[in-house]
Design a protein around this motif. Structure first.
Motif, PDB file in Angstrom:
ATOM      1  N   ARG A  35      42.462  37.050  40.317  1.00  0.00           N
ATOM      2  CA  ARG A  35      41.407  36.413  39.931  1.00  0.00           C
ATOM      3  C   ARG A  35      41.828  34.873  39.687  1.00  0.00           C
ATOM      4  O   ARG A  35      41.305  33.991  39.611  1.00  0.00           O
ATOM      5  CB  ARG A  35      40.768  37.199  38.704  1.00  0.00           C
ATOM      6  CG  ARG A  35      40.011  38.188  38.992  1.00  0.00           C
ATOM      7  CD  ARG A  35      39.203  38.778  37.893  1.00  0.00           C
ATOM      8  NE  ARG A  35      38.466  39.851  38.254  1.00  0.00           N
ATOM      9  CZ  ARG A  35      37.410  40.593  37.600  1.00  0.00           C
ATOM     10  NH1 ARG A  35      37.096  40.044  36.578  1.00  0.00           N
ATOM     11  NH2 ARG A  35      36.881  41.504  38.173  1.00  0.00           N
TER      12      ARG A  35
ATOM     13  N   SER B 260      40.569  31.519  41.458  1.00  0.00           N
ATOM     14  CA  SER B 260      39.809  30.698  40.462  1.00  0.00           C
ATOM     15  C   SER B 260      39.622  29.235  41.299  1.00  0.00           C
ATOM     16  O   SER B 260      40.339  28.405  41.231  1.00  0.00           O
ATOM     17  CB  SER B 260      40.370  30.644  39.223  1.00  0.00           C
ATOM     18  OG  SER B 260      39.536  29.531  38.208  1.00  0.00           O
TER      19      SER B 260
ATOM     20  N   LEU C 212      38.797  33.192  32.059  1.00  0.00           N
ATOM     21  CA  LEU C 212      39.199  34.127  33.145  1.00  0.00           C
ATOM     22  C   LEU C 212      39.729  35.333  32.481  1.00  0.00           C
ATOM     23  O   LEU C 212      39.313  36.629  32.911  1.00  0.00           O
ATOM     24  CB  LEU C 212      40.055  33.602  34.098  1.00  0.00           C
ATOM     25  CG  LEU C 212      40.617  34.253  35.265  1.00  0.00           C
ATOM     26  CD1 LEU C 212      41.188  33.155  36.286  1.00  0.00           C
ATOM     27  CD2 LEU C 212      41.807  35.013  34.898  1.00  0.00           C
TER      28      LEU C 212
END
Length: 595
Positions: A300, A304, A370
């Motif tokens: 992730r 991003s 995040l």
């Protein structure tokens, strides 16, 4: 001079070109010098072609950036990426070798099995090469870690420790990226949409979980054949479960499984099976000690868009021997990660996040958002590590050691404990374990006194486990030395033989109830039913149906036909078939999980 000759040779062979990042293929010579292998140059057009595209090619570029970065900080000059195509199955990051007479003891190389699938399978070479090169990149940036914590051998879902999980999770996230890369081989990209393989992997886990949670499952197929199916399933989880953040959640463990006195099956369920994304979440401390979750976080992080779009000045990219214009958005995030890791020598997730925020404070908000999403609303833990060794609870050495042929003292960290960890402690039941989890984090073992139900005796037990952990750590255990394949596989053989004896004895008894015959024939028929029924149930079907049908088809039908021809009556024929069905019943019941 030797390097120039090597480069000319490799360029002529199609391994290198002047405008691409270099990959040098090596082969074994069987020689060793000063404790390091002596290797030789080789060529393999298929391997070179596959690793010159997709994420593998991007990782070669990142590997060069990382080496230039370290060289500017006083490190050695950049080397090509070396790949040894060896006879050793698996994949390994290795350090130091001789290239003929040339001393390369300070160079790193990736060791991959020469017969590995190149593409189109979970865990094929175009995914494992970036994985192993990722280990090398991380080690070169952060340095070699001599921190010894958990003695649990790592796997995608096993809670080990923050250092092991960080190292493995960083490497494993490259496998997700390799499948999703726009330039990946079409057969590899197709894995993302291959519902058949995905369902097979998750079906394996569901069937395995049913066996672990069944009150009756003495010889279940999925535990008896675990070494045959788990590796392929784990490779699929490295993609699907990582992308879905399934390692942030707990697998459901039935209450009765925690009350057995030996929570080994609960331990296996917790560490092999993935959690339901809508089920109970793990604590943040457990998440960052589980490589599957760390892999999710790295995936992730690098994908991003917010972090990809935040560029640095030209001086930042000059450290890596490149410019802002030549760096892709994906590479931009990796270079920032490399800088944070290399500057602060981070070997765990908490320190990496702190280091990244220090180096790039304007991105702290994006990083926090995040993290909050991945941690399911939690924050990163800041409590000290309190390591414990419970010698009253023995696990197997690796998950493949399902029958505990090589027993290992279970170790865990108090602030990253699970229900299974805590109920394995003498005097701790599930309600008390839940209270201990609710009261975490703890600064010292003495803080457990504030938990209702924790007696002085239980505190003394935790102190004893802390002392035992200290003894284990000073003994410098070696995980690799314990991984003796024979010692792990022999228990499967002996247990299978034991099951055959029991099934044969019971089968003979059941046969006799329906059709009394001489003792020799009873033994022969019971053994035949067991020898056919158990392997049929273990190898071909996930239910006991085939354990019943296979002996009936192989022995019962011919016996019935013989009786029909011999006696010209249907009753003896039916009795013969029924007797064989009865003889097959024990094997079918042993394979089938019930209750």
């Amino acid at each position: 001079m030797a390097l120039i000759i090597c480069a000319v040779f490799l360029m002529s062979a199609g391994v290198l070109s002047a405008d691409q990042d270099s990959l040098v293929l090596l082969k074994e010579t069987g020689q060793v010098r000063d404790g390091k292998p002596v290797l030789a140059l080789t060529t393999d057009t298929a391997v070179s072609k596959i690793l010159s595209r997709g994420l593998a090619a991007r990782c070669l570029r990142l590997f060069r950036y990382q080496q230039v970065y370290l060289q500017k900080k006083g490190g050695p000059p950049p080397e090509p990426a070396y790949l040894l195509l060896s006879s050793r199955q698996g994949g390994f990051p290795c350090y130091g070798f001789f290239l003929g007479d040339e001393d390369k003891r300070h160079a790193a190389y990736v060791d991959l099995w020469m017969d590995s699938s190149l593409t189109g399978r979970f865990g094929s070479m175009d995914q494992i090469f970036p994985h192993e090169l990722g280990h090398i990149i991380l080690t070169r940036l952060a340095g070699v870690s001599d921190i010894l914590q958990s003695n649990q051998v790592h796997a995608i879902g096993v809670r080990t420790d923050p250092y092991t999980a960080f190292d493995e999770g960083f490497a494993e996230h490259f496998q997700v990226m390799a499948i999703d890369d726009d330039d990946a081989d079409p057969s590899t990209r197709a894995l993302a949409l291959d519902t058949e393989r995905r369902e097979r992997a998750y079906g394996n886990l569901r069937a395995y979980g049913r066996e672990l949670t069944a009150r009756w499952s003495p010889a279940g197929r999925w535990r008896m054949t675990f070494p045959l199916w788990f590796s392929e399933t784990e490779q699929a989880l490295r993609y699907h479960a990582v992308k879905n953040n399934e390692f942030a959640s707990d697998a459901a463990v039935p209450q009765w499984l925690l009350n057995t006195g030996d929570p080994y099956r609960a331990y296996l369920l917790e560490n092999v099976c993935v959690g339901d994304v809508f089920g109970p979440r793990k604590t943040a401390a457990r998440m960052i000690s589980t490589e599957g979750f760390v892999s999710t976080l790295f995936y992730r992080f690098v994908t991003s868009q917010a972090l990809q779009q935040r560029r640095r000045d030209e001086a930042f990219y000059a450290q890596f021997g490149t410019s802002q214009a030549d760096v892709s958005p994906l590479e931009n995030v990796y270079l920032k990660l490399f800088h944070a890791i290399g500057t602060h020598k981070t070997r765990d997730l908490v320190r990496l996040v702190d280091a990244y925020k220090i180096e790039f404070p304007e991105e702290a908000g994006d990083v926090d958002a995040l993290l909050k999403e991945a941690l399911l609303g939690q924050t990163l833990p800041a409590a000290p590590a309190i390591w414990l060794a419970n010698d009253r609870f023995q696990t197997g050495t690796t998950l493949f050691d399902q029958l505990r042929g090589l027993r290992r003292t279970h170790t865990f960290e108090l602030n990253a404990a699970s229900l299974v960890d805590l109920v394995s402690v003498p005097g701790v039941d599930r309600p008390l374990a839940e209270s201990i989890l609710k009261g975490s984090p703890y600064q010292t073992i003495d803080d457990l006194r504030s938990v209702p139900g924790v007696t002085p005796e239980i505190v003394s037990t935790f102190r004893r486990m802390a002392a035992e952990m200290g003894r284990l750590q000073t003994s410098k255990w070696s995980m690799e030395e314990d991984l003796q394949l024979g010692a792990i596989l022999y228990p499967y053989l002996w247990y299978a033989l034991g099951c055959l004896v029991v099934a044969a004895g019971l089968g003979a008894s059941f046969y006799r109830i329906v059709r009394p015959v001489r003792i020799f024939r009873l033994i022969l028929n019971g053994t035949g039913a067991a020898l056919v029924g158990l392997p049929a149930g273990w190898l071909y079907f996930d239910v006991g149906f085939m354990s019943l049908v296979a002996p009936l088809l192989l022995f019962g039908v011919p016996a019935a036909l013989w009786q029909l021809i011999r006696c010209r009556a249907w009753r003896p024929a039916a009795r013969a078939a029924l007797a064989w069905a009865a003889a097959s019943l024990p094997a079918a019941l042993m394979v089938q999980p019930l209750l």
